[in-house]
Write a protein that holds these residues in place. Structure first.
Motif, short mmCIF file in Angstrom:
data_model
loop_
_atom_site.label_atom_id
_atom_site.label_comp_id
_atom_site.label_asym_id
_atom_site.label_seq_id
_atom_site.Cartn_x
_atom_site.Cartn_y
_atom_site.Cartn_z
N TYR A 3 0.85 -1.33 -0.19
CA TYR A 3 -0.43 0.34 -0.32
C TYR A 3 0.26 1.01 -0.05
CZ TYR A 3 0.82 -0.23 5.18
OH TYR A 3 1.29 -0.17 6.74
N SER A 5 0.82 6.17 0.50
CA SER A 5 -0.01 7.30 -0.28
C SER A 5 0.72 8.44 -0.67
CB SER A 5 -0.64 7.05 1.08
OG SER A 5 0.06 7.76 2.00
N SER A 24 -5.55 13.66 0.06
CA SER A 24 -5.32 12.37 0.33
C SER A 24 -5.33 11.61 -1.36
CB SER A 24 -4.97 11.42 1.08
OG SER A 24 -6.25 11.43 1.37
N VAL A 26 -4.44 7.76 -2.02
CA VAL A 26 -3.88 6.13 -1.63
C VAL A 26 -4.05 5.23 -2.71
CG1 VAL A 26 -4.44 6.75 1.28
CG2 VAL A 26 -6.26 5.15 -0.04
N HIS A 27 -3.54 3.84 -1.66
CA HIS A 27 -3.71 2.63 -2.80
C HIS A 27 -3.16 1.43 -1.73
CE1 HIS A 27 -1.62 -0.22 -5.05
NE2 HIS A 27 -2.43 -0.48 -6.12
N LEU A 37 -2.54 -2.62 7.01
CA LEU A 37 -3.52 -1.38 7.05
C LEU A 37 -4.57 -1.16 8.50
CD1 LEU A 37 -2.20 0.84 5.98
CD2 LEU A 37 -4.37 0.84 3.85
N TYR A 67 -8.53 5.14 5.00
CA TYR A 67 -6.81 5.76 5.34
C TYR A 67 -6.86 6.30 4.55
CZ TYR A 67 -2.33 4.62 4.21
OH TYR A 67 -0.82 5.10 4.30
N SER A 68 -7.76 7.11 3.53
CA SER A 68 -7.69 8.17 2.66
C SER A 68 -8.32 8.66 3.39
CB SER A 68 -8.74 8.01 1.15
OG SER A 68 -9.20 7.49 1.29
N ARG A 71 -5.50 9.67 6.25
CA ARG A 71 -4.00 10.68 5.68
C ARG A 71 -4.71 12.36 5.59
NH1 ARG A 71 0.04 12.11 3.78
NH2 ARG A 71 1.53 11.26 2.67
N HIS A 111 -13.69 6.52 -3.60
CA HIS A 111 -12.58 5.35 -4.27
C HIS A 111 -12.84 4.20 -5.27
CE1 HIS A 111 -15.80 2.37 -3.04
NE2 HIS A 111 -15.68 3.02 -1.73
N ILE A 248 1.57 5.36 -8.74
CA ILE A 248 -0.37 4.54 -7.96
C ILE A 248 -1.25 4.67 -8.74
CG2 ILE A 248 -1.84 5.15 -6.29
CD1 ILE A 248 0.29 6.37 -4.28
#
Length: 260
Positions: A3, A5, A24, A26-27, A37, A67-68, A71, A111, A248
């Motif tokens: 992962y 970011s 942000s 993220v991947h 994660l 997560y995003s 972040r 997402h 990403i």
């Protein structure tokens, strides 16, 4: 690492007032990355909700979104620990922040496939974000069916490919629905795009029914990322920095049908 970011602080300029937001992206590449994660970033309430889910795709999208969001929040509040940030869901599925210390921050998340994005912003300055894969054949037909006659007229006037145009119109409408905190529970005609303009690589849209808002769309690898904010607010996203995350955004592990 499975992962990755990227985060960027954004200055919001409005008359004599300066505010801060943060973007942000993220991947998550595989299931091992998801587990690692989740253990590192989720609040206890989020973890309990996650492990109650039945379907793996829903689990991945949930982790991407949380997560995003975290972040983005920690770009503005770097002393916060991920696990202390609780991203709750409202009655229409809209995210809202619950923080241990008082804060006026809120967040919008999105997402698509293996990539998530979020924008954190002051509660007094509503914003929304949406991210979509440009050539998602499964969803392109749905997007087309929701275009109004006015929007179909942009095909001959906007200098971009047809899939890109359809996708950026959709992301502009979905991002606005997040600002309104309704999601796509309202008629898409209510979210109609009035005008499309291009300037310095940014595609900007205004709205027929909500003239107080405007959207900025960015083409990033396979994706369109759109941010909606109050129309008279000026802000700059550093495209040079964003292009630094091509690894990403141009990944080959897309999974269709996972958009929010």
């Amino acid at each position: 690492m499975s992962y990755a970011s990227f985060g960027q602080r954004i200055d919001l300029r409005r008359d004599m007032v300066k505010l801060n937001a943060a973007l942000s992206v993220v991947h998550i590449g595989n299931s091992e990355g998801e587990i690692e994660l989740a253990e590192r970033v989720l609040h206890p309430n989020e973890s309990a909700y996650l492990w109650g889910m039945r379907f793996e795709r829903r689990k991945k999208s949930y982790i991407l979104g949380r997560y995003s969001a975290k972040r983005a929040v920690t770009e503005l509040m770097p002393t916060l620990k991920y696990q202390s940030i609780f991203v709750e869901s409202g009655v229409f599925g809209q995210p809202f922040l619950v923080l241990e210390q008082a804060s006026n921050l809120q967040v919008s998340i999105t997402h698509s496939g293996c990539v998530g994005a979020a924008i954190a912003f002051p509660e007094s300055h509503p914003m929304g974000i949406d991210l979509e894969i440009i050539n998602d054949d499964d969803k392109l037909g749905i997007m087309e069916r929701h275009m109004t006659a006015l929007e179909r007229g942009f095909v001959d006037r906007v200098n971009c490919s047809y899939p890109l145009l359809v996708t950026l119109l959709w992301t502009s409408k979905e991002a606005l629905s997040k600002v309104l905190r309704t999601g796509l529970t309202v008629s898409m005609e209510l979210l109609e795009i009035q005008e499309v303009m291009e300037c310095n690589g940014i595609i900007r849209c205004t709205y027929s029914q909500f003239p107080q808002y405007a959207s900025n769309s960015y083409v990033l690898g396979h994706y369109v990322c759109t941010i909606v904010s109050p129309r008279n607010t000026e802000f700059d996203v550093n495209l040079a920095s964003l292009q630094g995350i091509d690894s990403i955004l141009s990944c080959s592990c897309h999974t269709k049908g996972m958009n929010t």
